[in-house]
Design a protein around this motif. Structure first.
Motif, PDB file in Angstrom:
ATOM      1  N   TRP A  59       0.819  -1.209   0.000  1.00  0.00           N
ATOM      2  CA  TRP A  59       0.000   0.000   0.000  1.00  0.00           C
ATOM      3  C   TRP A  59       0.853   1.258   0.000  1.00  0.00           C
ATOM      4  O   TRP A  59       0.450   2.290  -0.562  1.00  0.00           O
ATOM      5  N   LYS A  60       2.057   1.165   0.598  1.00  0.00           N
ATOM      6  CA  LYS A  60       2.970   2.301   0.536  1.00  0.00           C
ATOM      7  C   LYS A  60       3.475   2.495  -0.882  1.00  0.00           C
ATOM      8  O   LYS A  60       3.561   3.635  -1.375  1.00  0.00           O
ATOM      9  N   ARG A  61       3.789   1.401  -1.561  1.00  0.00           N
ATOM     10  CA  ARG A  61       4.253   1.502  -2.952  1.00  0.00           C
ATOM     11  C   ARG A  61       3.143   2.075  -3.842  1.00  0.00           C
ATOM     12  O   ARG A  61       3.416   2.882  -4.741  1.00  0.00           O
ATOM     13  N   ALA A  62       1.902   1.662  -3.586  1.00  0.00           N
ATOM     14  CA  ALA A  62       0.787   2.184  -4.385  1.00  0.00           C
ATOM     15  C   ALA A  62       0.644   3.690  -4.193  1.00  0.00           C
ATOM     16  O   ALA A  62       0.444   4.440  -5.162  1.00  0.00           O
ATOM     17  N   ILE A  63       0.746   4.161  -2.966  1.00  0.00           N
ATOM     18  CA  ILE A  63       0.643   5.602  -2.690  1.00  0.00           C
ATOM     19  C   ILE A  63       1.786   6.354  -3.360  1.00  0.00           C
ATOM     20  O   ILE A  63       1.573   7.435  -3.949  1.00  0.00           O
ATOM     21  N   ILE A  64       2.996   5.807  -3.290  1.00  0.00           N
ATOM     22  CA  ILE A  64       4.147   6.459  -3.931  1.00  0.00           C
ATOM     23  C   ILE A  64       3.914   6.588  -5.435  1.00  0.00           C
ATOM     24  O   ILE A  64       4.199   7.636  -6.039  1.00  0.00           O
ATOM     25  N   LEU A  65       3.370   5.536  -6.064  1.00  0.00           N
ATOM     26  CA  LEU A  65       3.148   5.556  -7.508  1.00  0.00           C
ATOM     27  C   LEU A  65       2.047   6.547  -7.897  1.00  0.00           C
ATOM     28  O   LEU A  65       2.146   7.234  -8.909  1.00  0.00           O
ATOM     29  N   VAL A  66       1.008   6.630  -7.082  1.00  0.00           N
ATOM     30  CA  VAL A  66      -0.124   7.510  -7.400  1.00  0.00           C
ATOM     31  C   VAL A  66       0.189   8.971  -7.074  1.00  0.00           C
ATOM     32  O   VAL A  66      -0.409   9.887  -7.653  1.00  0.00           O
ATOM     33  N   ALA A  67       1.154   9.203  -6.184  1.00  0.00           N
ATOM     34  CA  ALA A  67       1.425  10.560  -5.684  1.00  0.00           C
ATOM     35  C   ALA A  67       1.825  11.532  -6.790  1.00  0.00           C
ATOM     36  O   ALA A  67       1.502  12.722  -6.709  1.00  0.00           O
ATOM     37  N   GLY A  68       2.505  11.047  -7.820  1.00  0.00           N
ATOM     38  CA  GLY A  68       2.911  11.937  -8.904  1.00  0.00           C
ATOM     39  C   GLY A  68       1.710  12.532  -9.616  1.00  0.00           C
ATOM     40  O   GLY A  68       1.625  13.747  -9.839  1.00  0.00           O
ATOM     41  N   SER A  69       0.742  11.684  -9.965  1.00  0.00           N
ATOM     42  CA  SER A  69      -0.470  12.166 -10.628  1.00  0.00           C
ATOM     43  C   SER A  69      -1.291  13.046  -9.693  1.00  0.00           C
ATOM     44  O   SER A  69      -1.912  14.028 -10.128  1.00  0.00           O
ATOM     45  N   ALA A  70      -1.316  12.691  -8.406  1.00  0.00           N
ATOM     46  CA  ALA A  70      -2.049  13.511  -7.435  1.00  0.00           C
ATOM     47  C   ALA A  70      -1.482  14.925  -7.387  1.00  0.00           C
ATOM     48  O   ALA A  70      -2.240  15.907  -7.297  1.00  0.00           O
ATOM     49  N   MET A  71      -0.174  15.041  -7.458  1.00  0.00           N
ATOM     50  CA  MET A  71       0.457  16.362  -7.443  1.00  0.00           C
ATOM     51  C   MET A  71       0.125  17.151  -8.718  1.00  0.00           C
ATOM     52  O   MET A  71      -0.084  18.369  -8.663  1.00  0.00           O
ATOM     53  N   ASN A  72       0.078  16.460  -9.872  1.00  0.00           N
ATOM     54  CA  ASN A  72      -0.303  17.140 -11.102  1.00  0.00           C
ATOM     55  C   ASN A  72      -1.745  17.623 -11.037  1.00  0.00           C
ATOM     56  O   ASN A  72      -2.061  18.732 -11.484  1.00  0.00           O
ATOM     57  N   PHE A  73      -2.621  16.806 -10.474  1.00  0.00           N
ATOM     58  CA  PHE A  73      -4.022  17.209 -10.329  1.00  0.00           C
ATOM     59  C   PHE A  73      -4.127  18.418  -9.406  1.00  0.00           C
ATOM     60  O   PHE A  73      -4.869  19.373  -9.693  1.00  0.00           O
ATOM     61  N   LEU A  74      -3.373  18.393  -8.315  1.00  0.00           N
ATOM     62  CA  LEU A  74      -3.367  19.525  -7.392  1.00  0.00           C
ATOM     63  C   LEU A  74      -2.835  20.780  -8.075  1.00  0.00           C
ATOM     64  O   LEU A  74      -3.356  21.883  -7.869  1.00  0.00           O
ATOM     65  N   ALA A  75      -1.802  20.619  -8.916  1.00  0.00           N
ATOM     66  CA  ALA A  75      -1.261  21.761  -9.656  1.00  0.00           C
ATOM     67  C   ALA A  75      -2.324  22.355 -10.573  1.00  0.00           C
ATOM     68  O   ALA A  75      -2.451  23.579 -10.693  1.00  0.00           O
ATOM     69  N   GLY A  76      -3.115  21.486 -11.236  1.00  0.00           N
ATOM     70  CA  GLY A  76      -4.191  21.974 -12.084  1.00  0.00           C
ATOM     71  C   GLY A  76      -5.231  22.749 -11.297  1.00  0.00           C
ATOM     72  O   GLY A  76      -5.698  23.804 -11.731  1.00  0.00           O
ATOM     73  N   LEU A  77      -5.594  22.241 -10.114  1.00  0.00           N
ATOM     74  CA  LEU A  77      -6.552  22.945  -9.261  1.00  0.00           C
ATOM     75  C   LEU A  77      -6.017  24.317  -8.848  1.00  0.00           C
ATOM     76  O   LEU A  77      -6.758  25.312  -8.846  1.00  0.00           O
ATOM     77  N   LEU A  78      -4.729  24.380  -8.514  1.00  0.00           N
ATOM     78  CA  LEU A  78      -4.133  25.649  -8.096  1.00  0.00           C
ATOM     79  C   LEU A  78      -4.116  26.657  -9.249  1.00  0.00           C
ATOM     80  O   LEU A  78      -4.361  27.851  -9.044  1.00  0.00           O
ATOM     81  N   ILE A  79      -3.834  26.159 -10.462  1.00  0.00           N
ATOM     82  CA  ILE A  79      -3.847  27.055 -11.628  1.00  0.00           C
ATOM     83  C   ILE A  79      -5.250  27.620 -11.838  1.00  0.00           C
ATOM     84  O   ILE A  79      -5.437  28.826 -12.063  1.00  0.00           O
ATOM     85  N   TYR A  80      -6.255  26.760 -11.755  1.00  0.00           N
ATOM     86  CA  TYR A  80      -7.626  27.235 -11.934  1.00  0.00           C
ATOM     87  C   TYR A  80      -8.046  28.163 -10.797  1.00  0.00           C
ATOM     88  O   TYR A  80      -8.844  29.088 -11.008  1.00  0.00           O
ATOM     89  N   ALA A  81      -7.526  27.925  -9.594  1.00  0.00           N
ATOM     90  CA  ALA A  81      -7.821  28.828  -8.481  1.00  0.00           C
ATOM     91  C   ALA A  81      -7.276  30.226  -8.761  1.00  0.00           C
ATOM     92  O   ALA A  81      -7.945  31.229  -8.501  1.00  0.00           O
ATOM     93  N   VAL A  82      -6.057  30.285  -9.310  1.00  0.00           N
ATOM     94  CA  VAL A  82      -5.464  31.574  -9.671  1.00  0.00           C
ATOM     95  C   VAL A  82      -6.313  32.287 -10.726  1.00  0.00           C
ATOM     96  O   VAL A  82      -6.482  33.510 -10.698  1.00  0.00           O
ATOM     97  N   LEU A  83      -6.883  31.513 -11.634  1.00  0.00           N
ATOM     98  CA  LEU A  83      -7.659  32.106 -12.718  1.00  0.00           C
ATOM     99  C   LEU A  83      -9.048  32.558 -12.279  1.00  0.00           C
ATOM    100  O   LEU A  83      -9.531  33.621 -12.694  1.00  0.00           O
ATOM    101  N   PHE A  84      -9.717  31.766 -11.435  1.00  0.00           N
ATOM    102  CA  PHE A  84     -11.135  31.999 -11.180  1.00  0.00           C
ATOM    103  C   PHE A  84     -11.450  32.637  -9.836  1.00  0.00           C
ATOM    104  O   PHE A  84     -12.501  33.271  -9.698  1.00  0.00           O
ATOM    105  N   LEU A  85     -10.596  32.486  -8.834  1.00  0.00           N
ATOM    106  CA  LEU A  85     -10.915  33.077  -7.537  1.00  0.00           C
ATOM    107  C   LEU A  85     -11.008  34.604  -7.572  1.00  0.00           C
ATOM    108  O   LEU A  85     -11.846  35.187  -6.878  1.00  0.00           O
ATOM    109  N   PRO A  86     -10.168  35.309  -8.352  1.00  0.00           N
ATOM    110  CA  PRO A  86     -10.287  36.775  -8.378  1.00  0.00           C
ATOM    111  C   PRO A  86     -11.582  37.282  -9.002  1.00  0.00           C
ATOM    112  O   PRO A  86     -11.983  38.425  -8.775  1.00  0.00           O
ATOM    113  N   SER A  87     -12.248  36.440  -9.793  1.00  0.00           N
ATOM    114  CA  SER A  87     -13.472  36.874 -10.459  1.00  0.00           C
ATOM    115  C   SER A  87     -14.638  36.898  -9.473  1.00  0.00           C
ATOM    116  O   SER A  87     -14.741  36.049  -8.582  1.00  0.00           O
ATOM    117  N   ASP A  88     -15.535  37.854  -9.655  1.00  0.00           N
ATOM    118  CA  ASP A  88     -16.706  37.964  -8.789  1.00  0.00           C
ATOM    119  C   ASP A  88     -17.894  37.168  -9.322  1.00  0.00           C
ATOM    120  O   ASP A  88     -18.883  36.986  -8.618  1.00  0.00           O
TER     121      ASP A  88
END
Length: 353
Positions: free
Chosen positions: A85-114
């Protein structure tokens, strides 16, 4: 500038991906031999404890080299010795970080809008055939088209275009009511000024709505979820033959498209924001694509991990990891071959423009 932006974008996303593997490996006590950004000869490197940190010359890729990742070893802190289960988490963590990066980019784009756009019908053309007492009306909010939920306002055009028959199943909200329309004909023939007939829907949609902070967070999540669905729909179309090799794009094609987006933007700031939006889309796509159950990708590694763990639990015999290494090596060769074909296609298209 769009080329530089694309190189920086891919570099950052790959770094973030490998950082996910690195952080979880360190967290679970797995020995990391090297953490490198880019490929090729090193232009900078530093040994810190057991890990060599390096920046290399070719601005493509990067890697997190863990002890015993593809071969057996007696090191008790190797990747293969960690709990499954530790190996599975390590393998999935890379994609999880990319997904989080996408969320952060969209937050930068959409949070300032009213405001956010709501998929609500705003009007109909006079020739529209489905605007009547028994059909759609102004103010209807479209919730589903052909079984697919409307997550963002842009989904309406996209989902309608996927069904060339012009006959759709719809779910809409009208006030407090949820209405369903099945086998609903929505296109009609319209004659252009040149005398040519073409299919036409004839309605407008999208109402700007003042959004609270929770509503904006929900919208950001919906945009990311919509990107995930786009990957699924694209794969379905590829498997069914609706799209082919000519519709696929590699790094060269993506950079070319980004250049077009930047050049068509009315200002430098608009170009930056549009490219940033593309960056969020690519980040989410990388996260999903890398989890596909294909050898050499992290998703393929997770599938192999689950299979070998189950087999070893039943047979009480250790499977030599070199066989899995052979499988992933073959998968990598196939993927590189496909990438090469797509890249040469993109280059050919670029020079033929």
């Amino acid at each position: 500038m769009s080329v530089i932006f694309a190189i920086l974008l891919f570099s950052i996303l790959i770094f973030v991906h490998e950082l996910g593997h690195f952080m979880t490996a360190k967290l679970f006590g797995v020995q990391v031999n090297e953490f490198s950004m880019f490929m090729g000869p090193a232009i900078w490197k530093k040994q810190v404890g057991e890990t060599l940190y390096a920046v290399r010359t070719i601005p493509i890729g990067g890697y997190c080299a863990m002890e015993g990742e593809d071969e057996d070893t007696d090191n008790p802190r190797s990747f293969q010795k960690a709990a499954w289960w530790k190996r599975a988490i390590i393998l999935v963590a890379g994609s999880a970080m990319n997904f989080l990066a996408g969320l952060l980019i969209y937050a930068v784009l959409f949070l300032p809008s009213d405001q956010i756009l709501v998929p609500e019908i705003q009007g109909f053309e006079d020739c529209c055939i489905f605007h009547n007492a028994d059909g759609l009306q102004v103010g209807d909010e479209i919730l589903e088209i052909d079984g697919e939920k409307i997550l963002t306002n842009n989904d309406i055009s996209m989902l309608l275009s996927l069904n060339p028959t012009g006959v759709h199943d719809l779910v809409v909200r009208r006030g407090d009511q949820i209405l369903e329309f099945y086998d609903y004909a929505m296109t009609h023939t319209h004659t252009s000024q040149d005398g040519e007939d073409y299919s036409h829907y004839g309605f407008s949609f999208g109402r700007a709505k003042d959004a609270s902070f929770p509503e904006k967070l929900s919208y950001i999540w919906n945009v990311a979820a919509d990107n995930v669905r786009m990957v699924r729909l694209s794969l379905q179309m590829l498997i069914s033959g609706q799209v082919g090799l000519n519709d696929m794009a590699g790094p060269v094609g993506i950079v070319s498209q980004m250049s077009d987006i930047a050049s068509e933007s009315p200002s430098a700031m608009d170009a930056f924001l549009n490219l940033l939006s593309v960056g969020g889309f690519i980040a989410i796509n990388l996260a999903v694509m890398n989890l596909l159950p294909i050898p050499a990708l992290d998703g393929g590694r997770v599938v192999c991990l689950l299979i070998t763990t189950g087999v070893e639990a039943l047979t009480r015999k250790k499977i030599d990891p070199k066989y899995e290494g052979y499988l992933h090596a073959a998968g990598m060769i196939a993927l590189l071959g496909l990438m090469a074909v797509v890249m040469f296609k993109d280059i050919f298209v670029l020079f033929m423009r």
